[in-house]
Design an enzyme around this catalytic site. Structure first.
Site, PDB file in Angstrom:
ATOM      1  N   ASN A 131       0.805  -1.223   0.000  1.00 41.25           N
ATOM      2  CA  ASN A 131       0.000   0.000   0.000  1.00 41.25           C
ATOM      3  C   ASN A 131       0.838   1.273   0.000  1.00 41.25           C
ATOM      4  O   ASN A 131       0.383   2.316  -0.434  1.00 41.25           O
ATOM      5  CB  ASN A 131      -0.964   0.016   1.204  1.00 41.25           C
TER       6      ASN A 131
ATOM      7  N   CYS B 240      -3.003   4.845   8.272  1.00 40.20           N
ATOM      8  CA  CYS B 240      -3.247   4.394   9.640  1.00 40.20           C
ATOM      9  C   CYS B 240      -2.128   4.804  10.584  1.00 40.20           C
ATOM     10  O   CYS B 240      -2.330   4.885  11.784  1.00 40.20           O
ATOM     11  CB  CYS B 240      -3.406   2.887   9.679  1.00 40.20           C
TER      12      CYS B 240
HETATM   13  C1  LIG Z   1      -2.961  -3.423   2.018  1.00 40.63           C
HETATM   14  C2  LIG Z   1      -4.138  -3.073   2.873  1.00 40.63           C
HETATM   15  N1  LIG Z   1      -4.724  -4.022   3.618  1.00 40.63           N
HETATM   16  C3  LIG Z   1      -5.790  -3.780   4.389  1.00 40.63           C
HETATM   17  C4  LIG Z   1      -6.330  -2.516   4.463  1.00 40.63           C
HETATM   18  C5  LIG Z   1      -7.513  -2.279   5.329  1.00 40.63           C
HETATM   19  O1  LIG Z   1      -8.696  -2.214   4.556  1.00 40.63           O
HETATM   20  P1  LIG Z   1     -10.015  -1.519   5.141  1.00 40.63           P
HETATM   21  O2  LIG Z   1      -9.732  -0.048   5.204  1.00 40.63           O
HETATM   22  O3  LIG Z   1     -11.100  -1.861   4.156  1.00 40.63           O
HETATM   23  O4  LIG Z   1     -10.271  -2.120   6.476  1.00 40.63           O
HETATM   24  C6  LIG Z   1      -5.743  -1.476   3.711  1.00 40.63           C
HETATM   25  C7  LIG Z   1      -6.265  -0.100   3.816  1.00 40.63           C
HETATM   26  O5  LIG Z   1      -5.501   0.853   3.818  1.00 40.63           O
HETATM   27  C8  LIG Z   1      -4.626  -1.768   2.893  1.00 40.63           C
HETATM   28  O6  LIG Z   1      -4.029  -0.824   2.161  1.00 40.63           O
END
Ligand SMILES: Cc1ncc(COP(=O)(O)O)c(C=O)c1O
Length: 383
Positions: A153, A327
């Site tokens: 991400n 986050c």
């Molecule tokens: C690689 C990855 N996994 C999981 C998530 C979490 O997803 P959600 O926001 O739908 O809970 C994100 C969100 O930023 C992400 O980028």
């Protein structure tokens, strides 16, 4: 004076809802309020809408509709997949993942470690790439699960899904992939690989927030996280988020329809942005630039600059980007992804992520490069 329009280059954090998605959802926030489990006419229409959305999401993932379990998003999908694999293998107390996963994987891994599981974290190289030999080396006779993201991400770096899935199959362990950032940006052929579970999320593909899905391979066992009613074929209890699921389905349909053209168009924006930044700003490095990447993600390090300060100035100029993942933003901790790639604290804290989407334009790229070069020059002058 009217405010300048926002230049939104933070599409890996979340995306704008596509107007066509909103239109598909609206009836289900109004008159179509039925519960899919109830037998009345309204309920049947809701059930049909959920069934239709399941087909749309399955098409995007390259799997059967029956392999799609709707969830509340990527985080739940990730947590549920890990928990299922470990519960189904009570004698195996070991799992393997990478040092660059999202916190939706890393935090549950910490919690499992606190319960006595052993977690092995595979490192990446300076470009964010995995060494497949190291992955294989980390798998032990009591490993229950390998969990590796499809695309990172923060940097957009892609991991070799098919190879990883094949390795897990050879070793006889579950393979989960967090494909939250990959879905809708690169083709995913879940059924063509021995993947056990795959997580996806709606709000990263111009759908609503708070809804996602977990692909559960039809040949793979499943142990549910949420118990209650028999929704989702007993795999995830709770009355379905019908408007969210309908929106997610529409977003998946749109993403699939434009997957190839959008990948080219968005990559052109990303490349123009990187080219412009390099031409206009000295001391720019592309984190993960030497690895295969998602078409939409650019993670740039600006020597001698604090990313947090750059973000503030960009925000004032109506450019939205991010430092590290959303986050962890505000925590002032250098990104664990960049640290794992061997970036020193300085470079990690001098890095910004720009992520593009179908709603961005070449004109925005030009303006943003202009603004960014001013911001970086100012911060360097004031340092
Ligand atoms: C690689 C990855 N996994 C999981 C998530 C979490 O997803 P959600 O926001 O739908 O809970 C994100 C969100 O930023 C992400 O980028």
């Amino acid at each position: 004076m009217p405010e300048a329009p926002l230049i939104y280059f933070d599409n890996n954090a979340t995306t704008r809802i596509d107007p066509r998605v909103l239109e598909a959802m609206l009836p289900f926030l109004g008159e179509e309020y039925g519960n899919p489990s109830s037998g009345c006419r309204l309920g049947k229409r809701a059930a049909n809408a959920v069934r239709h959305a399941r087909g749309q999401v399955a098409a995007l993932l390259g799997c059967e509709p029956g392999e799609v379990v709707f969830t509340s998003g990527g985080t739940e999908s990730d947590n549920a997949a890990l928990a299922s694999a470990l519960r189904l293998n009570p004698r195996r107390r070991h799992l393997v993942t990478t040092a660059v996963e999202h916190h939706a994987i890393l935090k549950p891994c910490e919690a499992f470690a606190a319960q006595g599981y052993e977690v092995a974290y595979v490192d990446v190289d300076g470009e964010g790439r995995l060494d497949m030999h190291e992955v294989a080396h980390k798998i032990k006779p009591d490993t229950a699960l390998l969990s590796v993201m499809a695309a990172n991400n923060e940097t957009g770096v892609l991991f070799p899904l098919a190879e990883l899935a094949e390795l897990a199959r050879e070793k006889g362990i579950f393979f989960h992939t967090d494909a939250v950032q990959a879905a809708g940006k690169i083709p995913l052929r879940a059924s063509a690989m021995p993947v056990s579970y795959m997580s996806v999320s709606s709000h990263k593909i111009h759908g609503p927030k708070g809804v996602g899905a977990l692909y559960v391979n039809r040949h793979t066992a499943w142990s549910p996280l949420l118990l209650g009613g028999g929704q989702e074929g007993g795999r995830r209890a709770g009355t379905e988020n019908v408007p969210g699921i309908v929106g997610f389905g529409k977003a998946a349909e749109l993403a699939l329809a434009s997957l190839e053209t959008e990948a080219v168009e968005v990559a052109a924006l990303r490349d123009a942005f990187e080219r412009g930044a390099r031409e206009r700003i000295p001391g720019v490095r592309v984190n993960g630039g030497g690895a295969p990447r998602l078409p939409n993600t650019s993670n740039l390090a600006f020597d001698g600059v604090e990313a947090e300060n750059a973000l503030l100035l960009l925000e004032r100029a109506r450019v939205c980007a991010s430092a590290g993942s959303a986050c962890t933003a505000g925590s002032l901790q250098p990104s664990h992804v960049l640290r794992a790639m061997g970036c020193g604290r300085e470079r990690a804290k001098a890095s910004l992520r720009f992520s593009f989407s179908r709603f961005n334009t070449p004109a925005e790229v030009g303006q943003a490069v202009e603004i960014l070069s001013g911001v970086i020059a100012r911060l360097r002058r004031e340092a």
